[in-house]
Design a protein around this motif. Structure first.
Motif, mmCIF file in Angstrom:
data_model
loop_
_atom_site.group_PDB
_atom_site.id
_atom_site.type_symbol
_atom_site.label_atom_id
_atom_site.label_comp_id
_atom_site.label_asym_id
_atom_site.label_seq_id
_atom_site.Cartn_x
_atom_site.Cartn_y
_atom_site.Cartn_z
ATOM 1 N N ASP A 87 0.519 -0.927 -0.378
ATOM 2 C CA ASP A 87 0.048 -0.288 -0.025
ATOM 3 C C ASP A 87 0.432 0.833 -0.081
ATOM 4 O O ASP A 87 2.051 1.300 0.685
ATOM 5 N N ARG A 88 0.699 2.198 -0.919
ATOM 6 C CA ARG A 88 1.337 3.260 -0.577
ATOM 7 C C ARG A 88 0.426 4.405 -2.527
ATOM 8 O O ARG A 88 -0.605 3.751 -3.086
ATOM 9 N N PRO A 89 0.203 5.729 -1.494
ATOM 10 C CA PRO A 89 -0.650 6.629 -2.614
ATOM 11 C C PRO A 89 0.032 6.622 -3.540
ATOM 12 O O PRO A 89 1.525 6.800 -3.796
ATOM 13 N N LEU A 90 -0.468 6.712 -5.026
ATOM 14 C CA LEU A 90 0.351 5.859 -6.292
ATOM 15 C C LEU A 90 1.301 7.259 -6.361
ATOM 16 O O LEU A 90 2.321 6.808 -7.073
ATOM 17 N N MET A 92 3.100 7.910 -5.166
ATOM 18 C CA MET A 92 4.172 8.124 -3.978
ATOM 19 C C MET A 92 4.422 6.373 -4.816
ATOM 20 O O MET A 92 6.070 6.239 -4.042
ATOM 21 N N MET A 93 4.249 5.751 -5.868
ATOM 22 C CA MET A 93 3.801 4.084 -5.522
ATOM 23 C C MET A 93 5.427 4.395 -6.721
ATOM 24 O O MET A 93 5.520 4.671 -7.378
ATOM 25 N N PRO A 94 6.739 3.336 -6.256
ATOM 26 C CA PRO A 94 7.170 2.939 -7.188
ATOM 27 C C PRO A 94 6.950 1.432 -7.802
ATOM 28 O O PRO A 94 5.675 0.489 -7.621
ATOM 29 N N GLU A 95 7.448 1.547 -9.413
ATOM 30 C CA GLU A 95 6.385 0.709 -10.433
ATOM 31 C C GLU A 95 6.877 -0.987 -10.085
ATOM 32 O O GLU A 95 5.749 -1.599 -10.111
ATOM 33 N N GLY A 96 8.210 -0.971 -9.221
ATOM 34 C CA GLY A 96 8.234 -1.812 -8.616
ATOM 35 C C GLY A 96 6.592 -3.051 -7.555
ATOM 36 O O GLY A 96 6.636 -4.151 -7.620
ATOM 37 N N ASP A 97 6.837 -1.729 -6.686
ATOM 38 C CA ASP A 97 4.937 -1.913 -5.240
ATOM 39 C C ASP A 97 3.513 -2.619 -6.726
ATOM 40 O O ASP A 97 2.966 -3.525 -6.057
ATOM 41 N N TRP A 98 3.612 -2.016 -7.924
ATOM 42 C CA TRP A 98 2.910 -2.397 -8.730
ATOM 43 C C TRP A 98 2.564 -3.091 -9.203
ATOM 44 O O TRP A 98 2.177 -4.806 -10.038
ATOM 45 N N ASP A 99 4.190 -4.221 -10.213
ATOM 46 C CA ASP A 99 4.341 -4.558 -11.387
ATOM 47 C C ASP A 99 4.083 -6.619 -9.870
ATOM 48 O O ASP A 99 3.434 -7.282 -10.184
ATOM 49 N N SER A 133 -11.508 -9.115 -3.178
ATOM 50 C CA SER A 133 -11.505 -8.046 -1.611
ATOM 51 C C SER A 133 -12.819 -6.883 -1.716
ATOM 52 O O SER A 133 -12.581 -6.689 -3.046
ATOM 53 N N VAL A 134 -12.843 -6.600 -0.742
ATOM 54 C CA VAL A 134 -14.072 -5.540 -0.792
ATOM 55 C C VAL A 134 -13.281 -4.053 -1.253
ATOM 56 O O VAL A 134 -13.414 -3.194 -1.900
ATOM 57 N N SER A 135 -12.337 -4.205 -1.154
ATOM 58 C CA SER A 135 -11.103 -2.947 -2.009
ATOM 59 C C SER A 135 -10.983 -3.177 -3.766
ATOM 60 O O SER A 135 -11.533 -1.942 -4.391
ATOM 61 N N GLY A 136 -11.964 -4.419 -3.901
ATOM 62 C CA GLY A 136 -11.858 -4.105 -5.215
ATOM 63 C C GLY A 136 -13.648 -3.807 -5.581
ATOM 64 O O GLY A 136 -13.947 -3.343 -7.484
ATOM 65 N N LEU A 137 -14.319 -3.635 -4.835
ATOM 66 C CA LEU A 137 -15.632 -3.523 -5.098
ATOM 67 C C LEU A 137 -15.297 -2.090 -4.655
ATOM 68 O O LEU A 137 -16.411 -1.150 -5.213
ATOM 69 N N THR A 138 -14.994 -1.612 -3.985
ATOM 70 C CA THR A 138 -15.517 -0.239 -3.344
ATOM 71 C C THR A 138 -14.265 0.986 -3.764
ATOM 72 O O THR A 138 -13.763 1.754 -3.266
ATOM 73 N N GLY A 139 -12.763 0.304 -3.648
ATOM 74 C CA GLY A 139 -11.247 0.761 -3.488
ATOM 75 C C GLY A 139 -10.416 0.789 -1.949
ATOM 76 O O GLY A 139 -11.976 1.014 -0.796
ATOM 77 N N VAL A 140 -9.971 1.492 -1.890
ATOM 78 C CA VAL A 140 -9.404 1.344 -0.472
ATOM 79 C C VAL A 140 -8.137 2.604 -0.735
ATOM 80 O O VAL A 140 -7.487 2.353 -1.651
ATOM 81 N N LEU A 141 -8.321 4.170 -0.195
ATOM 82 C CA LEU A 141 -7.213 4.458 -0.219
ATOM 83 C C LEU A 141 -5.785 4.343 0.358
ATOM 84 O O LEU A 141 -5.904 3.198 1.024
ATOM 85 N N GLY A 142 -4.566 4.498 -0.899
ATOM 86 C CA GLY A 142 -3.673 3.868 -0.728
ATOM 87 C C GLY A 142 -3.047 2.576 -1.550
ATOM 88 O O GLY A 142 -2.543 1.743 -1.413
ATOM 89 N N GLN A 143 -4.930 1.880 -2.090
ATOM 90 C CA GLN A 143 -4.483 0.377 -2.621
ATOM 91 C C GLN A 143 -4.807 0.831 -4.150
ATOM 92 O O GLN A 143 -5.638 -0.528 -4.664
#
Ligand code: NAD
Length: 238
Positions: A87-90, A92-99, A133-143
């Motif tokens: 988790d991190r705000p987009l 500040m998100m390194p490409e590696g964390d996305w991948d 996850s509900v994160s995929g339904l509603t979204g969660v800050l930093g995710q």
């Protein structure tokens, strides 16, 4: 079952073995934790087989599925559970964390469904359950990375259910809310109180409560349920 060494995966392996099913699970590296799951299942009627395999590796998924066919005599259902958060705000998100999150959560979903589905089509029966996850339904800050994978799993389940329904295969997702596992431990302490206050039933979910829903979706009672998302979140997203 992918990622069966702890948390929701471990609880599901044990719930299925207790119900008499033979269960194989994968784990990424913690051999001791995997061994502990097998030990905890001693005395249950179902056999439990631990397989070291990285969820991101398609060749490893194919050989895990082959081992299940060889050592347990077939594969009735696959639970795609291995998942990670970074988790991190987009901004500040390194490409590696996305991948990394896409590779484990979403490529892992392709790998195990793809490896398992051919045999299921041949058998004209099978069950695929994704742990979204509900994160995929509603979204969660930093995710944004994690939510993209969990929403992706729901799209995957809905599409694949249409492809394989004619072969007697069901494909569903469960969408847990906040469950008391190691993932919860990664949430900063100062955020936990606010999260608990947002859950209508006023507590975290337990891994066993998610396991019970997965076991139901794998059971004959759920034969007419496919392309569905079963939300297990204490009312969080409603
Ligand atoms: P956990 O961290 O306790 O367990 C994750 C499991 O996945 C472990 O067994 C780990 O070894 C395995 N794993 C991770 N990366 C892997 C890899 N590359 N290859 C193979 N195995 C790998 O997490 P959990 O809370 O039990 O989460 C399980 C699933 O439930 C995840 O998909 C997660 O996104 C989802 N989920 C969890 C919660 C929650 O609050 N705990 C909420 C919603 C969804």
């Amino acid at each position: 079952m992918t990622g069966g060494s702890r948390g929701i995966g471990r609880a599901t392996v044990l719930a299925l073995a207790e119900a008499g099913a033979d269960v194989a699970f994968t784990y990424s590296s913690n051999e001791e934790a995997a061994h502990d799951v097998c030990k905890a299942a001693e005395g249950y009627s179902g056999k439990v087989l631990a397989i070291q395999a990285n969820a991101e590796d398609f060749a490893a998924a194919k050989s895990a599925v082959e081992r299940v066919h060889d050592e347990l005599g077939g594969l009735d259902g696959v639970v795609i559970n291995a998942g990670i958060t970074k988790d991190r705000p987009l901004v500040m998100m390194p490409e590696g964390d996305w991948d990394d999150v896409i590779a484990t959560n979403l490529k892992g979903t392709f790998n195990y469904a793809r490896a398992a589905v051919y045999g299921m089509i041949r058998e004209r029966s099978g069950r695929i359950v994704c742990v979204s996850s509900v994160s995929g339904l509603t979204g969660v800050l930093g995710q944004s990375n994690y939510s993209a994978t969990k929403a992706g799993q729901i799209g995957f389940v809905r599409s694949l259910s249409k492809e394989v329904g004619p072969y007697g295969i069901t494909v569903n997702a469960v969408a847990p809310g906040f469950i008391e596992t190691d993932i919860w431990e990664q949430i900063p302490e100062n955020k936990r109180e606010g999260i608990l206050a947002s859950i209508p039933v006023g507590r975290l979910g337990q891994a066993q409560e998610v396991a019970a829903a997965i076991r139901y979706l794998l059971s004959p009672d759920a034969a007419y349920i496919t392309g569905s998302v079963l939300v297990i979140d204490g009312g969080l997203s409603s």
